[in-house]
Design an enzyme around this catalytic site. Structure first.
Site, PDB file in Angstrom:
ATOM      1  CB  CYS A   1      51.471  29.773  36.043  1.00  0.00           C
ATOM      2  SG  CYS A   1      49.709  29.537  35.869  1.00  0.00           S
TER       3      CYS A   1
ATOM      4  CG  HIS B   1      52.203  33.101  38.663  1.00  0.00           C
ATOM      5  ND1 HIS B   1      51.526  33.676  37.612  1.00  0.00           N
ATOM      6  CD2 HIS B   1      51.459  32.014  39.039  1.00  0.00           C
ATOM      7  CE1 HIS B   1      50.434  32.979  37.360  1.00  0.00           C
ATOM      8  NE2 HIS B   1      50.373  31.966  38.221  1.00  0.00           N
TER       9      HIS B   1
ATOM     10  CG  ASN C   1      46.747  32.666  37.527  1.00  0.00           C
ATOM     11  OD1 ASN C   1      47.573  32.969  36.669  1.00  0.00           O
ATOM     12  ND2 ASN C   1      46.811  31.540  38.206  1.00  0.00           N
TER      13      ASN C   1
HETATM   14  N1  ACO Z   1      32.366  30.635  44.914  1.00  0.00           N
HETATM   15  C1  ACO Z   1      31.786  30.165  46.038  1.00  0.00           C
HETATM   16  N2  ACO Z   1      32.148  29.017  46.622  1.00  0.00           N
HETATM   17  C2  ACO Z   1      33.128  28.312  46.051  1.00  0.00           C
HETATM   18  C3  ACO Z   1      33.776  28.745  44.871  1.00  0.00           C
HETATM   19  C4  ACO Z   1      33.350  29.952  44.305  1.00  0.00           C
HETATM   20  N3  ACO Z   1      33.901  30.449  43.189  1.00  0.00           N
HETATM   21  N4  ACO Z   1      34.703  27.828  44.543  1.00  0.00           N
HETATM   22  C5  ACO Z   1      34.668  26.869  45.480  1.00  0.00           C
HETATM   23  N5  ACO Z   1      33.707  27.158  46.389  1.00  0.00           N
HETATM   24  C6  ACO Z   1      33.322  26.394  47.559  1.00  0.00           C
HETATM   25  C7  ACO Z   1      33.626  24.916  47.405  1.00  0.00           C
HETATM   26  O1  ACO Z   1      32.605  24.272  46.682  1.00  0.00           O
HETATM   27  C8  ACO Z   1      33.706  24.474  48.825  1.00  0.00           C
HETATM   28  O2  ACO Z   1      32.395  24.308  49.329  1.00  0.00           O
HETATM   29  P1  ACO Z   1      32.046  23.065  50.298  1.00  0.00           P
HETATM   30  O3  ACO Z   1      32.899  23.297  51.522  1.00  0.00           O
HETATM   31  O4  ACO Z   1      30.590  23.246  50.530  1.00  0.00           O
HETATM   32  O5  ACO Z   1      32.432  21.833  49.547  1.00  0.00           O
HETATM   33  C9  ACO Z   1      34.315  25.681  49.538  1.00  0.00           C
HETATM   34  O6  ACO Z   1      34.108  26.798  48.670  1.00  0.00           O
HETATM   35  C10 ACO Z   1      35.786  25.532  49.793  1.00  0.00           C
HETATM   36  O7  ACO Z   1      36.423  25.046  48.612  1.00  0.00           O
HETATM   37  P2  ACO Z   1      37.974  24.838  48.536  1.00  0.00           P
HETATM   38  O8  ACO Z   1      38.331  24.426  47.165  1.00  0.00           O
HETATM   39  O9  ACO Z   1      38.396  23.948  49.652  1.00  0.00           O
HETATM   40  O10 ACO Z   1      38.450  26.329  48.808  1.00  0.00           O
HETATM   41  P3  ACO Z   1      39.868  26.860  49.117  1.00  0.00           P
HETATM   42  O11 ACO Z   1      39.864  27.609  50.378  1.00  0.00           O
HETATM   43  O12 ACO Z   1      40.928  25.821  48.938  1.00  0.00           O
HETATM   44  O13 ACO Z   1      40.050  27.940  47.969  1.00  0.00           O
HETATM   45  C11 ACO Z   1      41.161  28.165  45.837  1.00  0.00           C
HETATM   46  C12 ACO Z   1      40.002  27.537  46.600  1.00  0.00           C
HETATM   47  C13 ACO Z   1      40.962  29.666  45.836  1.00  0.00           C
HETATM   48  C14 ACO Z   1      41.141  27.639  44.421  1.00  0.00           C
HETATM   49  C15 ACO Z   1      42.464  27.788  46.548  1.00  0.00           C
HETATM   50  O14 ACO Z   1      42.580  26.409  46.715  1.00  0.00           O
HETATM   51  C16 ACO Z   1      43.661  28.275  45.787  1.00  0.00           C
HETATM   52  O15 ACO Z   1      43.919  29.437  45.726  1.00  0.00           O
HETATM   53  N6  ACO Z   1      44.439  27.363  45.235  1.00  0.00           N
HETATM   54  C17 ACO Z   1      45.579  27.710  44.442  1.00  0.00           C
HETATM   55  C18 ACO Z   1      45.181  27.522  43.068  1.00  0.00           C
HETATM   56  C19 ACO Z   1      45.671  28.579  42.154  1.00  0.00           C
HETATM   57  O16 ACO Z   1      45.838  29.732  42.444  1.00  0.00           O
HETATM   58  N7  ACO Z   1      45.849  28.117  40.968  1.00  0.00           N
HETATM   59  C20 ACO Z   1      46.260  28.944  39.920  1.00  0.00           C
HETATM   60  C21 ACO Z   1      46.995  28.183  38.908  1.00  0.00           C
HETATM   61  S1  ACO Z   1      48.452  27.536  39.556  1.00  0.00           S
HETATM   62  C22 ACO Z   1      49.308  28.796  39.859  1.00  0.00           C
HETATM   63  O17 ACO Z   1      49.192  29.749  39.166  1.00  0.00           O
HETATM   64  C23 ACO Z   1      50.227  28.722  40.977  1.00  0.00           C
END
Ligand code: ACO
Length: 323
Positions: free
Chosen positions: A115, A250, A280
């Protein structure tokens, strides 16, 4: 002083658009539009179809950038293309773009910083232009992440999309107005290379592999690293955050954009946001957002623009330029 100036931008998206609901239905995902919008800000993404590849999207974006620049492909002496999803293991996708544009003979290569790839590409192209390797360069970010997504993993497959963006850079006198790329800072910390990776490759498994990510960890590092590299660039260039006209970040996640802007005390009105429409797109996201804001008239001559990104590796970087 000779500096690299942006003289044109272009972008390209695949024909196929999928809303969150369409994605969930097509891949039978246990998710909802509500969850995806609330956690990421994403409402839709574009996925490459048959005949659309990283190289074809990159070429389409490059053609539009050349058109805006009023430049002929034959003037391009350097192509730096950032991608983590090349058409082939080799040759570099940049050479396929070079062939399609018919500007063979100059320098063309890919950079892999996921990224952050576009920031690395800007850093490399700017250095090469300033020391005279070429007069005009195409700097491209292009990806087809849909081809490395695991559609059984709802935590990652809802986050990404495909696309390409390109800038034409020209080496010319910066003058009293201090135009062009003013400063770039790049970093990597391989200690975290397992938090966001693809579990395959030609030398390890002999397969392409799928994207794997520990989302929470990535989120935490993203906000810390981005705000620190932005401060570094501001210090190096002697510019204050208040002077910045636009941030083109980004586009990973709306919450990362909010948190980073808040840490710098920048209002969201100065941040170009396209993650809602493009999701993304990894190395393509910064030039895609840049081109969107160029074409809708937000970015104007004289504006001070900050580009920033963070991605797998971890890698991160920022670049400040005056249009
Ligand atoms: N739909 C429904 N529920 C979901 C989904 C989905 N697509 N994905 C995860 N969940 C659930 C999980 O299973 C979990 O359930 P549980 O509590 O019963 O176990 C719950 O949602 C929370 O999951 P988390 O992973 O803790 O959710 P979080 O609030 O951290 O959000 C996310 C996840 C959106 C990926 C977040 O961590 C994030 O934005 N991280 C940054 C990652 C990113 O943007 N990466 C891109 C590449 S790197 C970059 O470009 C910088």
């Amino acid at each position: 002083m000779i500096r690299s100036h942006v003289i044109g931008s272009g972008s390209a998206l695949p024909a196929r658009r999928l809303t969150n609901e369409e994605l969930a239905a097509e891949y039978n995902l246990d998710t909802s539009d509500e969850w995806i919008v609330e956690r990421t800000g994403i409402t839709q993404r574009y996925f490459a179809g048959e005949g659309e590849t990283t190289a074809t999207l990159a070429t389409a974006a490059a053609r539009k950038a050349l058109e805006m620049a009023g430049a002929d492909a034959s003037e391009i002496g350097l192509i730096v293309l950032a991608t983590a999803t090349p058409d082939n293991t080799f040759p570099a996708t940049a050479t396929q773009v070079q062939q399609a544009l018919g500007c063979n003979g100059g320098i063309a290569f890919d950079v892999a910083a996921v990224c952050t790839g576009f920031l690395y590409a800007i850093g490399v192209a700017d250095s090469m232009l300033r020391i005279g390797h070429a007069k005009k360069a195409l700097v491209i970010g292009a990806e087809t992440f849909s081809r490395i997504l695991d559609f059984e993993d709802r935590t990652t497959c809802v986050l990404f999309g495909d696309g390409a963006g390109a800038l034409v850079l020209e080496a010319r006198e910066s003058g009293e107005a201090q135009t062009g790329v003013l400063g770039t800072k790049l970093h990597a910390d391989g200690a975290h290379c397992d938090l966001l990776h693809v579990d395959g490759g030609p030398s390890s498994t002999g397969t392409v592999g799928k994207l794997r990510m520990k989302g929470r960890e990535v989120f935490r590092h993203a906000v810390v690293n981005l705000s620190s590299v932005l401060k570094e660039v501001l210090e190096e260039t002697g510019v204050s955050a208040a002077e910045i006209d636009w941030v083109v970040p980004h586009q990973a996640n709306a919450r990362i954009l909010d948190a980073t802007a808040r840490k710098l005390g920048l209002p969201m009105e100065k941040v170009v946001v396209t993650v809602d429409r493009h999701a993304n797109t990894s190395a393509a996201s910064v030039p895609l957002a840049f081109d969107t804001a160029m074409r809708d008239g937000r970015l104007k001559a004289g504006d001070l623009v900050m580009l920033e990104a963070m991605g797998g590796g971890f890698t991160w970087g920022a670049s400040l330029l005056r249009l």
